[in-house]
Design a protein around this motif. Structure first.
Motif, PDB file in Angstrom:
ATOM      1  N   GLU A  14       1.169  -1.126   0.040  1.00  0.00           N
ATOM      2  CA  GLU A  14       0.058   0.058   0.104  1.00  0.00           C
ATOM      3  C   GLU A  14       0.868   1.330  -0.225  1.00  0.00           C
ATOM      4  O   GLU A  14       2.237   1.335   0.866  1.00  0.00           O
ATOM      5  N   VAL A  15       0.648   1.972  -1.094  1.00  0.00           N
ATOM      6  CA  VAL A  15       1.097   3.513  -1.143  1.00  0.00           C
ATOM      7  C   VAL A  15       0.377   4.936  -0.424  1.00  0.00           C
ATOM      8  O   VAL A  15      -0.797   4.686  -0.358  1.00  0.00           O
ATOM      9  N   LEU A  16       1.125   5.047   0.985  1.00  0.00           N
ATOM     10  CA  LEU A  16       0.855   5.696   1.319  1.00  0.00           C
ATOM     11  C   LEU A  16       0.425   7.371   0.784  1.00  0.00           C
ATOM     12  O   LEU A  16       1.326   7.469  -0.059  1.00  0.00           O
ATOM     13  N   ASP A  17      -0.600   8.252   1.241  1.00  0.00           N
ATOM     14  CA  ASP A  17      -1.267   9.614   0.853  1.00  0.00           C
ATOM     15  C   ASP A  17       0.144  10.468   1.528  1.00  0.00           C
ATOM     16  O   ASP A  17       0.656  11.358   2.290  1.00  0.00           O
ATOM     17  N   PRO A  18       1.123  10.772   0.402  1.00  0.00           N
ATOM     18  CA  PRO A  18       2.161  11.620   0.401  1.00  0.00           C
ATOM     19  C   PRO A  18       1.927  12.848   1.226  1.00  0.00           C
ATOM     20  O   PRO A  18       3.591  13.344   1.922  1.00  0.00           O
ATOM     21  N   SER A  19       0.819  13.530   1.131  1.00  0.00           N
ATOM     22  CA  SER A  19       0.548  14.374   1.951  1.00  0.00           C
ATOM     23  C   SER A  19      -0.066  14.787   3.450  1.00  0.00           C
ATOM     24  O   SER A  19       0.749  15.599   4.198  1.00  0.00           O
ATOM     25  N   VAL A  20       0.311  12.895   4.025  1.00  0.00           N
ATOM     26  CA  VAL A  20      -0.475  13.313   5.134  1.00  0.00           C
ATOM     27  C   VAL A  20       1.202  12.465   6.128  1.00  0.00           C
ATOM     28  O   VAL A  20       1.736  11.733   5.904  1.00  0.00           O
ATOM     29  N   PRO A  21       1.130  13.069   7.255  1.00  0.00           N
ATOM     30  CA  PRO A  21       2.983  12.401   8.316  1.00  0.00           C
ATOM     31  C   PRO A  21       2.425  11.422   8.478  1.00  0.00           C
ATOM     32  O   PRO A  21       1.722  11.017   9.491  1.00  0.00           O
ATOM     33  N   VAL A  22       3.784  10.401   8.521  1.00  0.00           N
ATOM     34  CA  VAL A  22       3.729   9.223   9.177  1.00  0.00           C
ATOM     35  C   VAL A  22       5.127   9.136   9.485  1.00  0.00           C
ATOM     36  O   VAL A  22       6.245   9.599   9.679  1.00  0.00           O
ATOM     37  N   GLU A  23       4.883   7.967  11.282  1.00  0.00           N
ATOM     38  CA  GLU A  23       5.799   7.873  11.690  1.00  0.00           C
ATOM     39  C   GLU A  23       7.368   8.441  12.240  1.00  0.00           C
ATOM     40  O   GLU A  23       6.770  10.522  12.473  1.00  0.00           O
ATOM     41  N   GLU A  24       8.494   8.929  11.580  1.00  0.00           N
ATOM     42  CA  GLU A  24       8.836   9.860  12.208  1.00  0.00           C
ATOM     43  C   GLU A  24       8.715  11.658  11.829  1.00  0.00           C
ATOM     44  O   GLU A  24       8.929  12.366  12.350  1.00  0.00           O
ATOM     45  N   GLU A  25       8.216  11.495  10.365  1.00  0.00           N
ATOM     46  CA  GLU A  25       7.730  13.007  10.312  1.00  0.00           C
ATOM     47  C   GLU A  25       6.329  13.814  11.349  1.00  0.00           C
ATOM     48  O   GLU A  25       5.942  15.067  11.070  1.00  0.00           O
ATOM     49  N   THR A  26       6.527  12.648  11.723  1.00  0.00           N
ATOM     50  CA  THR A  26       5.163  13.374  12.724  1.00  0.00           C
ATOM     51  C   THR A  26       5.429  13.537  13.936  1.00  0.00           C
ATOM     52  O   THR A  26       5.234  14.303  15.028  1.00  0.00           O
ATOM     53  N   LEU A  27       6.768  14.299  14.505  1.00  0.00           N
ATOM     54  CA  LEU A  27       7.468  14.744  15.666  1.00  0.00           C
ATOM     55  C   LEU A  27       7.642  15.266  15.592  1.00  0.00           C
ATOM     56  O   LEU A  27       8.111  16.050  14.107  1.00  0.00           O
ATOM     57  N   PRO A  28       8.382  16.396  16.161  1.00  0.00           N
ATOM     58  CA  PRO A  28       8.111  18.307  16.157  1.00  0.00           C
ATOM     59  C   PRO A  28      10.160  18.439  15.686  1.00  0.00           C
ATOM     60  O   PRO A  28       9.892  19.375  15.139  1.00  0.00           O
TER      61      PRO A  28
END
Length: 403
Positions: A14-28
């Motif tokens: 499954e290829v996730l939506d590139p505009s939605v932050p996931v995993e480490e991208e969610t860290l401030p």
């Protein structure tokens, strides 16, 4: 186990939506260029094949790997650029050099090696660790009410305190960062193998980021089911050595010992305070100290007010030793009302809602031993191991039968 690299799917996931932050991208504090773009199937250091992602954090991503030389599973912790782990390596070197029969040494996660990776934006340190299962923090989510029973709690505490006794008395090391995320349950090769096979048969979702020169994938982590046994102590990057002068900020905010908050020198007794706060975390879904003000900011004034409510006012000599004691107390040691002291915040009131399956009074006595304003009033790890409540049910004599 296969000792040659395996071919992992490059499609069919499954290829996730590139505009939605996931995993480490969610860290401030996330900055993409600081993270090495690990991909599943990659062979690092000409030896370790990455077979699954199992975690992420502010300073690293964590991967399950196969050691192609030794035919075994390992955990690869790939740090962000600009983060050297020389200190952690020094801590492990001291521990490994300590010749002992102390069982506490066997309860620390093993470091199997380390190497460097040159990435598109700099150099990354990678530590090679013994593979383990879930952290105690994650494991609690699978338990009824997200808490442990007292007997399981005591078993965990006995092992942790014995490990601290080894660190303090023989390795001369202070951990300074005891929290549920740093206690990892044992691994199990069966479940590790299942994680690898899952990536071959049904690859985990991922996000594809195509930024031109350096496209990358952000994989979704798998949950590694633990085997049987008690948690091992991990994450030694914040350790300090007892043969040095120690002062300054350590410990996550709600776990800080009084001497840390009040900017005093500290020693191994900060770990004893930490054990008390951590023990509460295992049997309660609410941290012993909150510390948040009305603006949802962690505030030392609120934190200290909660400590006063729970422990009573500090001894006058403790206040006078602190370079900032006068900020919180008048010369006659009365509180300056920087924050209201919660009138109903006692161990008994906080524990009223616990689903305790044992001696609540024994738990309170144990906590009061560990949670003392003055470090010198706290027991050593070895002394704490003799606590009557902690030994209850083992059929062993204890030295601390006092109330």
């Amino acid at each position: 186990m296969c000792t040659t690299p395996r071919s992992f799917p490059t499609s069919g996931f499954e290829v996730l939506d590139p505009s939605v932050p996931v995993e480490e991208e969610t860290l401030p504090t996330y900055h993409a260029e600081k993270y090495y773009p690990v991909h599943i199937g990659e062979v690092l250091d000409n030896r370790y094949q990455v077979v699954a992602k199992i975690g992420f954090g502010v300073t690293s991503t964590v991967w399950l790997g196969r050691d192609l030389n030794e035919s075994r599973y390992v955990v690869l912790k790939v740090y962000v650029t600009g983060t050297e782990r020389n200190h952690e390596l020094e801590v492990y070197a001291r521990i490994n050099a300590t010749q002992t029969t102390h069982l506490g040494k066997t309860c620390i996660r093993k470091l199997l090696g380390h190497f460097h990776i040159d990435g598109p934006h700099g150099r990354h340190v990678c530590l090679v660790h013994q593979p383990l299962g879930l952290s105690l923090h994650d494991y609690l989510f699978f338990l009824p009410g997200r808490v442990m029973g007292f007997e399981s709690l005591k078993a965990c505490l006995r092992q942790l305190i014995a490990t601290l006794d080894f660190l303090h008395t023989e390795a001369r090391v202070i951990h300074t960062d005891l929290q549920l995320k740093n206690l990892l349950l044992p691994g199990n090769d069966t479940y590790l193998s299942r994680a690898e096979e899952a990536e071959l048969d049904s690859p985990t979702p991922r996000k594809i980021v195509d930024n031109g020169d350096h496209p990358r994938s952000i994989h979704i982590s798998q949950i590694i089911i633990p085997g049987n046994g008690l948690p091992l102590l991990s994450d030694l990057g914040e350790c300090r050595f007892l043969d040095q002068d120690n002062h300054g900020e350590i410990m996550p905010n709600p776990y800080r010992a009084p001497e840390v908050i009040f900017k005093m020198p500290w020693d191994e007794k900060v770990d004893i305070w930490n054990v008390g706060v951590l023990a509460w975390d295992i049997v309660s879904t609410r941290c012993l100290f909150q510390g948040w003000n009305a603006d949802d900011i962690f505030d030392d004034r609120v934190h200290v007010a909660e400590m006063v409510a729970l422990l009573g006012p500090p001894p006058q000599d403790f206040v006078s030793r602190s370079p900032v004691g006068h900020v919180f107390w008048h010369e006659n040691s009365t509180w300056k009302d920087l924050a209201p002291i919660p009138e109903d915040r006692t161990l008994e009131s906080l524990g009223a809602g616990l689903k305790g399956d044992g001696d609540m009074e024994g738990l309170y006595r144990f906590l009061r031993k560990a949670l003392q304003w003055r470090a010198e009033d706290r027991p050593t790890a070895r002394e704490l191991l003799t606590d009557a409540w902690l030994l209850e049910g083992l059929g062993l004599p204890s030295k601390s039968q006092e109330a």
